[in-house]
Design an enzyme around this catalytic site. Structure first.
Site, PDB file in Angstrom:
ATOM      1  N   THR A 162       4.715  -4.959  -0.253  1.00  0.00           N
ATOM      2  CA  THR A 162       4.868  -3.150  -1.134  1.00  0.00           C
ATOM      3  C   THR A 162       6.451  -3.664  -1.580  1.00  0.00           C
ATOM      4  OG1 THR A 162       4.177  -1.997   1.053  1.00  0.00           O
ATOM      5  CG2 THR A 162       5.214  -1.238  -0.874  1.00  0.00           C
ATOM      6  N   ARG A 199       2.242  -9.263  -6.310  1.00  0.00           N
ATOM      7  CA  ARG A 199       3.418  -8.389  -6.460  1.00  0.00           C
ATOM      8  C   ARG A 199       4.734  -9.155  -6.518  1.00  0.00           C
ATOM      9  NH1 ARG A 199       1.901  -3.372  -1.672  1.00  0.00           N
ATOM     10  NH2 ARG A 199       1.393  -1.957  -3.152  1.00  0.00           N
ATOM     11  N   ASN A 254       4.654  -1.471  -8.124  1.00  0.00           N
ATOM     12  CA  ASN A 254       3.962  -2.913  -7.864  1.00  0.00           C
ATOM     13  C   ASN A 254       2.791  -3.521  -8.411  1.00  0.00           C
ATOM     14  OD1 ASN A 254       3.405  -1.075  -6.780  1.00  0.00           O
ATOM     15  ND2 ASN A 254       3.928  -1.771  -4.272  1.00  0.00           N
ATOM     16  N   LYS A 279      -2.479  -0.210 -11.204  1.00  0.00           N
ATOM     17  CA  LYS A 279      -1.706   1.076 -11.523  1.00  0.00           C
ATOM     18  C   LYS A 279      -0.996   1.033 -13.073  1.00  0.00           C
ATOM     19  CE  LYS A 279       0.333   1.154  -6.132  1.00  0.00           C
ATOM     20  NZ  LYS A 279       1.587   1.110  -5.753  1.00  0.00           N
ATOM     21  N   ARG A 287      -5.135  -7.717   1.176  1.00  0.00           N
ATOM     22  CA  ARG A 287      -3.694  -7.373   1.235  1.00  0.00           C
ATOM     23  C   ARG A 287      -3.197  -9.115   1.099  1.00  0.00           C
ATOM     24  NH1 ARG A 287      -2.059  -2.233   1.274  1.00  0.00           N
ATOM     25  NH2 ARG A 287      -0.668  -3.052   2.599  1.00  0.00           N
ATOM     26  N   HIS A 346      -2.376  -1.481  -5.903  1.00  0.00           N
ATOM     27  CA  HIS A 346      -3.047  -0.559  -4.975  1.00  0.00           C
ATOM     28  C   HIS A 346      -3.967  -1.536  -4.039  1.00  0.00           C
ATOM     29  CE1 HIS A 346      -4.304   2.652  -2.192  1.00  0.00           C
ATOM     30  NE2 HIS A 346      -5.386   1.785  -1.928  1.00  0.00           N
TER      31      HIS A 346
END
Ligand code: ADP
Ligand code: MG
Length: 167
Positions: free
Chosen positions: A116, A127, A147, A12, A110, A150
């Site tokens: 998140t 993160r 964060n 991001k 993940r 994605h």
């Protein structure tokens, strides 16, 4: 039995602003995942953003906010507002879309990405280690939580998102 999969990771705008491309890719490579393709997008358009983050996400976003900030009374209405801010965050600067492959790549990415909310994301994750923001703070400031990455959440998302970003 592990299954070979491909998934989508997007760095991001905050990841690019903070010059974290190499660091974040290293988290994936260290987990045994492989970079297969990537595309730099200077500015993501609203049409693509609405496909990537559809209106139907509002309730789940609102529920995540409620988990961090229990005083939220209407998660759906809150989610609608955050979703709009999220699209703004995602399009405020360049992003990097990456095709990542490997054994159980969707779940592995993940895991390496972490939860998140960077404030509660596990240590050792992108993160958790590198995130500076929290849902508590972003909620107080009326914006989406920053964060860094994605990552597709499941095989259906991975297939649709890879088609959208790296056809
Ligand atoms: P994830 O990226 O972990 O899969 P979601 O798909 O639920 O999370 O949400 C997409 C993005 O929207 C998140 O990465 C985050 O930037 C933002 N977001 C989600 N929930 C919230 C929230 N409650 N408050 C602020 N931003 C949020
Ligand atoms: Mg998601």
């Amino acid at each position: 039995m592990p299954m070979y999969q491909e998934t989508l990771v997007i760095l991001k705008p905050d990841a690019l602003e903070r010059n974290l491309i190499g660091v974040i890719i290293k988290y994936c490579e260290d987990a045994g995942l492989e970079v297969l393709d990537m595309r730099y997008c200077k500015k993501v358009g609203l049409e693509r953003l609405k496909k990537h983050y559809p209106d139907s996400m509002a309730l789940s976003i609102g529920k995540k906010a409620q988990a961090a900030v229990p005083s939220i009374t209407d998660p759906e209405a809150h989610g609608v507002k955050v979703l709009e801010k999220l699209r703004g965050y995602f399009s405020r600067g360049p992003v990097l879309a990456i095709r990542v492959g490997g054994d159980d790549a969707i779940k592995e990415v993940r895991r390496v990405t972490g939860y998140t909310d960077p404030a509660t994301a596990e240590k050792g994750t992108i993160r958790g280690d590198l995130g500076l923001d929290s849902i508590e703070r972003s909620t107080a400031e009326g914006r989406a939580v920053e964060n860094l990455v994605h990552a597709s959440g499941n095989p259906e998302e991975a297939e649709a998102e890879l088609r959208l970003w790296l056809p």
